[in-house]
Motif scaffolding. Sequence first.
Motif, PDB file in Angstrom:
ATOM      1  N   TYR A 200      13.547  81.444 -30.178  1.00 19.55           N
ATOM      2  CA  TYR A 200      12.616  82.278 -29.426  1.00 19.55           C
ATOM      3  C   TYR A 200      11.183  82.215 -29.963  1.00 19.55           C
ATOM      4  N   GLY A 201      10.928  81.242 -30.830  1.00 19.83           N
ATOM      5  CA  GLY A 201       9.562  81.013 -31.291  1.00 19.83           C
ATOM      6  C   GLY A 201       9.063  81.978 -32.340  1.00 19.83           C
ATOM      7  N   LEU A 202       9.966  82.698 -32.994  1.00 18.16           N
ATOM      8  CA  LEU A 202       9.560  83.616 -34.046  1.00 18.16           C
ATOM      9  C   LEU A 202       9.486  82.886 -35.377  1.00 18.16           C
ATOM     10  N   SER A 203       8.625  83.367 -36.251  1.00 19.70           N
ATOM     11  CA  SER A 203       8.472  82.713 -37.543  1.00 19.70           C
ATOM     12  C   SER A 203       9.704  82.957 -38.406  1.00 19.70           C
ATOM     13  N   VAL A 204      10.016  82.006 -39.262  1.00 19.97           N
ATOM     14  CA  VAL A 204      11.135  82.120 -40.191  1.00 19.97           C
ATOM     15  C   VAL A 204      10.653  81.721 -41.579  1.00 19.97           C
ATOM     16  N   PRO A 205      11.253  82.279 -42.621  1.00 17.90           N
ATOM     17  CA  PRO A 205      10.859  81.882 -43.979  1.00 17.90           C
ATOM     18  C   PRO A 205      11.241  80.440 -44.244  1.00 17.90           C
ATOM     19  N   SER A 206      10.625  79.871 -45.248  1.00 14.08           N
ATOM     20  CA  SER A 206      10.940  78.476 -45.598  1.00 14.08           C
ATOM     21  C   SER A 206      12.404  78.363 -45.993  1.00 14.08           C
ATOM     22  N   LEU A 207      12.912  77.157 -45.912  1.00 14.27           N
ATOM     23  CA  LEU A 207      14.329  76.939 -46.191  1.00 14.27           C
ATOM     24  C   LEU A 207      14.671  77.321 -47.628  1.00 14.27           C
ATOM     25  N   SER A 208      13.759  77.057 -48.556  1.00 13.02           N
ATOM     26  CA  SER A 208      14.017  77.397 -49.961  1.00 13.02           C
ATOM     27  C   SER A 208      14.124  78.913 -50.148  1.00 13.02           C
ATOM     28  N   ILE A 209      13.248  79.665 -49.466  1.00 11.98           N
ATOM     29  CA  ILE A 209      13.311  81.131 -49.548  1.00 11.98           C
ATOM     30  C   ILE A 209      14.598  81.643 -48.916  1.00 11.98           C
ATOM     31  N   GLU A 210      14.980  81.058 -47.793  1.00  7.75           N
ATOM     32  CA  GLU A 210      16.212  81.458 -47.101  1.00  7.75           C
ATOM     33  C   GLU A 210      17.424  81.221 -47.996  1.00  7.75           C
ATOM     34  N   ILE A 211      17.462  80.069 -48.649  1.00 10.60           N
ATOM     35  CA  ILE A 211      18.581  79.750 -49.539  1.00 10.60           C
ATOM     36  C   ILE A 211      18.611  80.708 -50.727  1.00 10.60           C
ATOM     37  N   SER A 212      17.420  81.024 -51.260  1.00 12.12           N
ATOM     38  CA  SER A 212      17.346  81.962 -52.382  1.00 12.12           C
ATOM     39  C   SER A 212      17.865  83.342 -51.978  1.00 12.12           C
ATOM     40  N   LYS A 213      17.524  83.734 -50.753  1.00 10.63           N
ATOM     41  CA  LYS A 213      17.996  85.026 -50.244  1.00 10.63           C
ATOM     42  C   LYS A 213      19.519  85.040 -50.126  1.00 10.63           C
ATOM     43  N   ILE A 214      20.080  83.962 -49.599  1.00 14.42           N
ATOM     44  CA  ILE A 214      21.534  83.873 -49.450  1.00 14.42           C
ATOM     45  C   ILE A 214      22.214  83.919 -50.815  1.00 14.42           C
ATOM     46  N   ILE A 215      21.652  83.168 -51.768  1.00 14.91           N
ATOM     47  CA  ILE A 215      22.225  83.155 -53.118  1.00 14.91           C
ATOM     48  C   ILE A 215      22.164  84.552 -53.742  1.00 14.91           C
ATOM     49  N   GLY A 216      21.039  85.247 -53.525  1.00 13.35           N
ATOM     50  CA  GLY A 216      20.902  86.592 -54.067  1.00 13.35           C
ATOM     51  C   GLY A 216      21.928  87.557 -53.500  1.00 13.35           C
ATOM     52  N   VAL A 217      22.135  87.489 -52.172  1.00 17.30           N
ATOM     53  CA  VAL A 217      23.115  88.383 -51.542  1.00 17.30           C
ATOM     54  C   VAL A 217      24.523  88.067 -52.019  1.00 17.30           C
ATOM     55  N   ILE A 218      24.851  86.789 -52.102  1.00 16.08           N
ATOM     56  CA  ILE A 218      26.184  86.400 -52.579  1.00 16.08           C
ATOM     57  C   ILE A 218      26.389  86.864 -54.014  1.00 16.08           C
ATOM     58  N   ALA A 219      25.327  86.766 -54.819  1.00 21.75           N
ATOM     59  CA  ALA A 219      25.419  87.231 -56.211  1.00 21.75           C
ATOM     60  C   ALA A 219      25.696  88.730 -56.267  1.00 21.75           C
ATOM     61  N   LEU A 220      25.049  89.496 -55.373  1.00 20.14           N
ATOM     62  CA  LEU A 220      25.283  90.940 -55.327  1.00 20.14           C
ATOM     63  C   LEU A 220      26.717  91.249 -54.903  1.00 20.14           C
ATOM     64  N   ILE A 221      27.218  90.501 -53.905  1.00 17.51           N
ATOM     65  CA  ILE A 221      28.599  90.697 -53.465  1.00 17.51           C
ATOM     66  C   ILE A 221      29.567  90.396 -54.603  1.00 17.51           C
ATOM     67  N   ALA A 222      29.286  89.286 -55.328  1.00 24.25           N
ATOM     68  CA  ALA A 222      30.143  88.913 -56.453  1.00 24.25           C
ATOM     69  C   ALA A 222      30.086  89.959 -57.561  1.00 24.25           C
ATOM     70  N   LEU A 223      28.872  90.485 -57.820  1.00 23.41           N
ATOM     71  CA  LEU A 223      28.720  91.517 -58.855  1.00 23.41           C
ATOM     72  C   LEU A 223      29.473  92.782 -58.473  1.00 23.41           C
ATOM     73  N   PHE A 224      29.329  93.192 -57.208  1.00 22.91           N
ATOM     74  CA  PHE A 224      30.029  94.381 -56.730  1.00 22.91           C
ATOM     75  C   PHE A 224      31.535  94.201 -56.852  1.00 22.91           C
ATOM     76  N   THR A 225      32.032  93.053 -56.400  1.00 19.56           N
ATOM     77  CA  THR A 225      33.470  92.791 -56.462  1.00 19.56           C
ATOM     78  C   THR A 225      33.957  92.760 -57.901  1.00 19.56           C
ATOM     79  N   GLY A 226      33.161  92.122 -58.779  1.00 19.21           N
ATOM     80  CA  GLY A 226      33.546  92.044 -60.185  1.00 19.21           C
ATOM     81  C   GLY A 226      33.628  93.409 -60.845  1.00 19.21           C
ATOM     82  N   VAL A 227      32.655  94.265 -60.554  1.00 21.20           N
ATOM     83  CA  VAL A 227      32.658  95.620 -61.130  1.00 21.20           C
ATOM     84  C   VAL A 227      33.860  96.412 -60.630  1.00 21.20           C
ATOM     85  N   MET A 228      34.154  96.281 -59.328  1.00 24.90           N
ATOM     86  CA  MET A 228      35.264  97.040 -58.760  1.00 24.90           C
ATOM     87  C   MET A 228      36.615  96.583 -59.334  1.00 24.90           C
TER      88      MET A 228
END
Length: 386
Positions: A200-228
Motif C-alpha cells: 500500500y505504499g507505506l514506508s517500512v524500516p530497513s531490512l536490518s532493523i526489521e531483522i533486529s526487531k524480530i531477533i529482539g522479540v524472539i529473545a524476549l519470548i525465549a527469556l520469558f519462557t526460560g524464566v517460567m
Amino acid sequence: MIQSKAKSEAIEKRSLNIDIRAYTMILALLGIWVIFTVLMHGDFLSSRNLSMLARQMSITAILATGMVLVIVAGHIDLSVGSVAGFTGAVAAILQVIYHWNTVPTIIITLLVGFIIGTWQGFWIAYRKVPAFIVTLSSMLVFRGGILLITKGVTISPLHQDFGIIGQGYIPPSLSIALGVIASLAYIIIDINNRKSRIKYGLSVPSLSIEISKIIGVIALIALFTGVMISYEGIPVPVLIVLVLVLVLTFVANNTTFGRYVYAIGGNKEAAIYSGINVVKTNMTIFLIMGILSAIAGIVLTSRLNAATTSAGNLFELDAIASAIIGGASTLGGEGTVPGAILGALIMASIDNGMSLMNIDYSILTIVKGLVLVIAVWVDISTKKRG
C-alpha cells in the motif's frame, strides 16, 4: 493521489506515536523493576516471584484487554470488578452447592457474562444511556448480587480440576513448545505486515532493523519462557491472557469491527455519516466485555478456590488504569491490546513490589491512584501538543 498520501502520512504518524509511547512504558517498567530489585536485594527478579507476578497480573490483564476496546470507543466500564466477582460466585455456587462439573460450570458462567454484557449493551447502544451511568448502576447491582447469592459467606472448596484454571502450570516441555510456536507466529505476522505496508505504499524500516526487531522479540519470548520453566512452567492464567491478546489484537487490527471501534472513538459523527452501524458496534463491545469479565471471574475464583463477598473489589480501577497507562486515550480513538497488557504488568509490578516490602495497603492504593492521574495527564498533554 494527494488524499492517499495524506492518509498514509497520518497512519505513519499514528504508528510512530504508539511506538514512542510503548517504548516509554517499557522503560518505565524496567525502571520499576530495577528499583524494587535494588530495594529487595535481588529477590524481586527471582524466577519464583516473576512467575507469581505473571499470574497475579493475569486477572487485571484479562479485564484490560476488553477495557481498551471500551475506552477506544469513547466509553468507560465501571462494572467489570463487580461482574467478575458475581460470575465467579455463580461458578462457585454451581460447583459447591449444586455439584456441577467443571465444563458445564464454565459454560454457564460465560453465558451469565454474555447476558450481563447484553443487558448493559442494550441500555448503552439502544437506549442511549451513557456508559458511565449504566456501568455504575451495574457495579452497585452486582456488588449487591454477590452478597445476595452467597448470603454473605465464603463459598468453597471447588473441584480440583477447576482449580487448575487459576493455579495450574503448563509443563516445561510444553512451555518450550509454546515458546517456539509463538516465535514462529511472530515472524510470520511481522513478514506479512511488512509485505502489506509495501503493497500500500507505506514506508517500512530497513531490512536490518526489521531483522533486529524480530531477533529482539524472539529473545524476549525465549527469556520469558526460560524464566517460567525455571520455576514450574507457564501458569495457566498467563496462557489464557496470551490467547486473548492474540485474538483481540487480531480483531482490533484486522477486522471490520475493529476498524469501526477506532472510527467511532476518533469521530463518532463522521463514523455515522460513513455508514458505520454505531449501535451494533457498541452492543458488541459490551458483549465482549461481559464475556471477558466472566473469564476473569472464573480465573479469580479458581485462584482463590473460593467465592468471597469482596471478590473483584476495585478491579475496575486496575483495568482502567492498565488500559490508559498502556496508551489508550481517554478521549477515544487510540489504544492497543498489547499496550493494555503492558499497563497491567506495570500496575501488577507496583502491587507486587510494595506488597513484598510490607508497605501498608493504604499507601499502595494511594500510589495506584496517583499513577492513574499522571497517566491521564500525560495523555491529555500529549493530545494538546499534537
